[in-house]
Scaffold this motif. Structure first.
Motif, PDB file in Angstrom:
ATOM      1  N   THR A  20      15.774  38.740  29.417  1.00 23.03           N
ATOM      2  CA  THR A  20      16.648  39.560  28.597  1.00 23.03           C
ATOM      3  C   THR A  20      18.101  39.233  28.916  1.00 23.03           C
ATOM      4  O   THR A  20      18.441  38.833  30.026  1.00 23.03           O
ATOM      5  CB  THR A  20      16.408  41.060  28.827  1.00 23.03           C
ATOM      6  N   GLY A  79      23.350  39.749  24.584  1.00 25.29           N
ATOM      7  CA  GLY A  79      23.452  38.719  23.563  1.00 25.29           C
ATOM      8  C   GLY A  79      22.093  38.499  22.951  1.00 25.29           C
ATOM      9  O   GLY A  79      21.568  39.375  22.262  1.00 25.29           O
ATOM     10  N   GLN A  80      21.473  37.352  23.212  1.00 31.23           N
ATOM     11  CA  GLN A  80      20.169  36.997  22.674  1.00 31.23           C
ATOM     12  C   GLN A  80      19.175  36.750  23.803  1.00 31.23           C
ATOM     13  O   GLN A  80      19.430  35.960  24.710  1.00 31.23           O
ATOM     14  CB  GLN A  80      20.275  35.743  21.795  1.00 31.23           C
ATOM     15  N   ASN A  81      18.045  37.442  23.770  1.00 27.97           N
ATOM     16  CA  ASN A  81      16.982  37.199  24.734  1.00 27.97           C
ATOM     17  C   ASN A  81      16.373  35.816  24.490  1.00 27.97           C
ATOM     18  O   ASN A  81      16.543  35.214  23.425  1.00 27.97           O
ATOM     19  CB  ASN A  81      15.908  38.273  24.623  1.00 27.97           C
ATOM     20  N   VAL A  82      15.621  35.324  25.491  1.00 31.57           N
ATOM     21  CA  VAL A  82      15.064  33.976  25.358  1.00 31.57           C
ATOM     22  C   VAL A  82      13.665  33.918  25.957  1.00 31.57           C
ATOM     23  O   VAL A  82      13.396  34.509  27.011  1.00 31.57           O
ATOM     24  CB  VAL A  82      15.991  32.934  26.029  1.00 31.57           C
ATOM     25  N   THR A  99      12.054  30.748  21.543  1.00 33.32           N
ATOM     26  CA  THR A  99      12.414  32.093  21.089  1.00 33.32           C
ATOM     27  C   THR A  99      12.268  32.235  19.579  1.00 33.32           C
ATOM     28  O   THR A  99      11.653  33.190  19.082  1.00 33.32           O
ATOM     29  CB  THR A  99      13.854  32.429  21.507  1.00 33.32           C
ATOM     30  N   LYS A 100      12.841  31.306  18.850  1.00 35.78           N
ATOM     31  CA  LYS A 100      12.780  31.372  17.384  1.00 35.78           C
ATOM     32  C   LYS A 100      11.364  31.153  16.879  1.00 35.78           C
ATOM     33  O   LYS A 100      10.867  31.924  16.042  1.00 35.78           O
ATOM     34  CB  LYS A 100      13.723  30.341  16.770  1.00 35.78           C
ATOM     35  N   LEU A 119      13.733  36.022  17.932  1.00 33.41           N
ATOM     36  CA  LEU A 119      15.159  36.104  17.626  1.00 33.41           C
ATOM     37  C   LEU A 119      15.470  37.464  17.020  1.00 33.41           C
ATOM     38  O   LEU A 119      14.650  38.042  16.297  1.00 33.41           O
ATOM     39  CB  LEU A 119      15.569  35.004  16.646  1.00 33.41           C
ATOM     40  N   HIS A 120      16.652  37.990  17.297  1.00 34.18           N
ATOM     41  CA  HIS A 120      17.037  39.268  16.715  1.00 34.18           C
ATOM     42  C   HIS A 120      18.451  39.187  16.174  1.00 34.18           C
ATOM     43  O   HIS A 120      19.254  38.331  16.587  1.00 34.18           O
ATOM     44  CB  HIS A 120      16.925  40.405  17.743  1.00 34.18           C
ATOM     45  N   GLU A 121      18.778  40.066  15.276  1.00 34.80           N
ATOM     46  CA  GLU A 121      20.116  40.106  14.711  1.00 34.80           C
ATOM     47  C   GLU A 121      21.049  40.875  15.632  1.00 34.80           C
ATOM     48  O   GLU A 121      20.645  41.826  16.307  1.00 34.80           O
ATOM     49  CB  GLU A 121      20.093  40.774  13.331  1.00 34.80           C
ATOM     50  N   THR A 136      24.124  41.726  18.583  1.00 33.41           N
ATOM     51  CA  THR A 136      24.192  41.668  20.034  1.00 33.41           C
ATOM     52  C   THR A 136      23.481  42.877  20.628  1.00 33.41           C
ATOM     53  O   THR A 136      23.811  44.014  20.316  1.00 33.41           O
ATOM     54  CB  THR A 136      25.650  41.654  20.516  1.00 33.41           C
ATOM     55  N   ARG A 137      22.495  42.611  21.461  1.00 37.60           N
ATOM     56  CA  ARG A 137      21.805  43.664  22.199  1.00 37.60           C
ATOM     57  C   ARG A 137      22.027  43.450  23.686  1.00 37.60           C
ATOM     58  O   ARG A 137      22.239  42.330  24.141  1.00 37.60           O
ATOM     59  CB  ARG A 137      20.302  43.657  21.907  1.00 37.60           C
TER      60      ARG A 137
END
Length: 600
Positions: free
Chosen positions: A169, A172-175, A189-190, A195-197, A199-200
């Motif tokens: 986690t 930004g973007q988890n991987v 990830t993709k 992938l998520h929209e 910034t988390r």
């Protein structure tokens, strides 16, 4: 769940009253509101009892430098923190990524908002175990070079190909990294649908086979909805103070985010199953930190406990139909015993009183106690903190922790790391120094613990500002070592040099391999019986503080040279093994029994 006693009913009533006081904190708030900072109950330490004088045979030495773990973990500035993002730190992990039987090391890394001050080689790092007490940095070769704000890690074989994969986690973007089985990893990830929209701020995460179909699903917690452009700097708002001194704002006063569940489709991809799993709850009312998955109520299905910062913690009870319900308040682990919120950071899971049930230990802010919760076997918990003698220590901010037998005497001890979230504040407030020691509570075997200040070696007494820590036997010598993340320093690797005593100290390690169950056997339980006692442990994919322990379950046995073992596989099957000899690692493959036995 067992019938509720009158005392238990009164206890829960007090919790409900406390929960009512949390309404303002638990709702999304403007960062300019005055409720700020992490919760603390302002508790002073209990008087220390007279030391028992019992020798503690475990001695820890920090060998990180000689082992080759020399790169610092960058996380915010070294002398101050303007924003909460710069203070929370990240996790670490033990992982045998090449299946050679020796633990390798994964150390996460962070960043700085002042990009000009970031060292050019700042990245998460994978270190391969050279089997001689040293490690080699294989990050680039493995394909794991990555910059940014990494936070938490969970490890498991999500595609059941026999090699451990990595999910991280981030702010930004988890991987998700797929282990290719040849010493390299691929960012999928993709391709995996993760992938998520936007910034988390990803935080606690754990692989979990919540529907017991043999494929690892994924729970992902989030800490705070955070935008650096919308949060005041220290001193810019009167509510952001600690004992009248300006500090960064949050978490209280910021907006709690939602939590997510991802269902493994069995083909290398995941789908967002949050609505199905959590319904309208969606985990919207707390600041999630460390997540642990285990079968706490002994019904054969894994639940999820999430330590939450300054808001009620979660206990997502598995209802056997793909759905969960947050039962934390009813089960006694949402709030403190007197119904107050606490700054939940780290979580340890273990069977401290040897009754075959999984207990919990949760770390908190300074001027508060870390909490020890005794499990009654049905997933209801009683606070055992003061009775166990843990109230003697309230000076430090606690982070990563473990319930682990450090001296192999057959009774699991408690270890935690500490450190101030406010670097530089100690210059003005001596009671909040930047760096503080590690803490060991030795299990006395009668429901009580004894703190051992300065008695377990220089690696414990050394001063650092630490966050994540992981427990595992990196040198394969039969005792538990400790890997620790230090803010803006290299990590610590505490080698356990177990001293000889008047009586031998035996041990056993158990590695599980699932066949019908997920290959990593995450969620499967081992119960070892010795001398009229029984100790339960489960294979887990995150604990401590955003970290991952050795997947080989370690049992200290004291004087006992043989044990009886029961393996309860997630999914329902069970196997028993009698009079298993101690001082070895045994490998159990589901349906085939003990397939390997190794002495170190």
């Amino acid at each position: 769940m067992k019938p509720i006693s009158r005392r238990r009913c009164l206890f829960k009533t007090s919790q409900l009253a406390g929960a009512a006081l949390l309404a303002a904190t638990a709702q999304p708030q403007s960062p300019l509101q005055t409720t700020q900072g992490s919760a603390s109950r302002g508790i002073q330490a209990q008087p220390r009892p007279k030391p028992t004088g019992i020798p503690f045979l475990a001695e820890f030495t920090d060998v990180a430098a000689s082992a080759g773990l020399t790169h610092p973990v960058i996380y915010g500035p070294t002398d101050h923190a303007d924003y909460i993002l710069e203070a929370t730190g990240c996790g670490v992990a033990f992982i045998d990524y090449d299946n050679d039987g020796w633990l390798d090391i994964l150390v996460l890394n962070g960043s700085r908002l002042d990009t000009a001050s970031i060292p050019p080689d700042t990245t998460n790092r994978l270190y391969r175990n050279n089997r001689n007490g040293t490690f080699t940095d294989v990050t680039e070769k493995a394909g794991l070079v990555r910059s940014g704000w990494s936070v938490g890690v969970t490890i498991g074989d999500y595609n059941n190909d026999g090699f451990e994969d990595i999910f991280i986690t981030c702010y930004g973007q988890n991987v998700l990294y797929r282990n290719n089985g040849d010493g390299t990893f691929t960012d999928v990830t993709k391709a995996a649908g993760l992938l998520h929209e936007g910034t988390r701020w990803g935080a606690g995460c754990t692989f979990i086979d919540y529907d017991r179909d043999g494929h690892l699903d994924l729970f992902v917690g989030n800490y705070v909805d955070f935008d650096v452009d919308k949060v005041p700097r220290p001193g810019a708002h009167r509510g952001c103070t600690y004992k009248t001194h300006p500090v960064f704002c949050g978490p209280r006063g910021l907006t709690p985010p939602r939590q997510y569940m991802y269902k493994n489709n069995g083909d290398g991809t995941f789908r967002d199953s949050t609505g199905d799993a959590f319904g309208p709850l969606d985990g919207m009312n707390s600041f999630a930190m460390t997540a642990v998955a285990a079968d706490f109520d002994n019904d054969g299905w894994p639940d999820i406990f999430v330590a939450c910062d300054s808001t009620p913690s979660f206990f997502f009870h598995n209802r056997h139909d793909g759905t969960f319900h947050d039962d934390a308040l009813e089960r006694g682990i949402a709030l403190s015993e007197n119904g107050q919120v606490q700054a939940g950071m780290g979580v340890a899971v273990g069977d401290f009183n040897l009754d075959g049930n999984l207990d919990l230990f949760k770390t908190h802010f300074a001027e508060d106690t870390s909490e020890l919760y005794r499990n009654d076997g049905a997933g209801s918990f009683e606070t055992a903190t003061l009775r166990a003698g843990l109230g003697v220590e309230t000076k430090y901010v606690g982070w990563g922790a473990g319930i682990v037998d450090l001296d192999n005497n057959g009774w699991p001890d408690i270890f935690l790391v500490t450190g101030s979230p406010y670097p530089g504040l100690g210059k003005h407030l001596p009671a909040m120094p930047d760096r503080t020691p590690r803490v060991i509570f030795r299990n006395l075997g009668n429901g009580k613990f004894e703190e051992l200040p300065g008695e377990a070696g220089s690696g414990v007494s050394a001063l650092h500002s630490s966050r994540g820590c992981a427990f595992g036997d990196f040198d394969n010598d039969g005792d538990m070592d400790i890997l620790i993340m230090n803010m803006n320093e290299p990590p610590s690797l505490l080698r356990n040099d177990l001293k000889s005593g008047p009586n031998p100290r035996h041990w056993l390690k158990v590695k599980l391999i699932g066949t019908k169950a997920n290959r990593s056997a995450i969620g499967s339980r081992v119960t070892v019986s010795y001398g009229g006692k029984k100790q339960a442990q489960e294979v887990s994919a995150q604990s401590s503080y955003f970290s991952v322990n050795d997947p080989r379950l370690h049992f200290g046995l004291g004087e006992f040279t043989a044990v009886d073992i029961k393996v309860q596989w997630i999914g329902g099957g069970a196997e028993e093994f009698l009079k298993v000899k101690a001082d070895r690692l045994i490998v159990v493959r589901e349906g085939e029994g003990i397939v390997d036995s190794q002495t170190f």
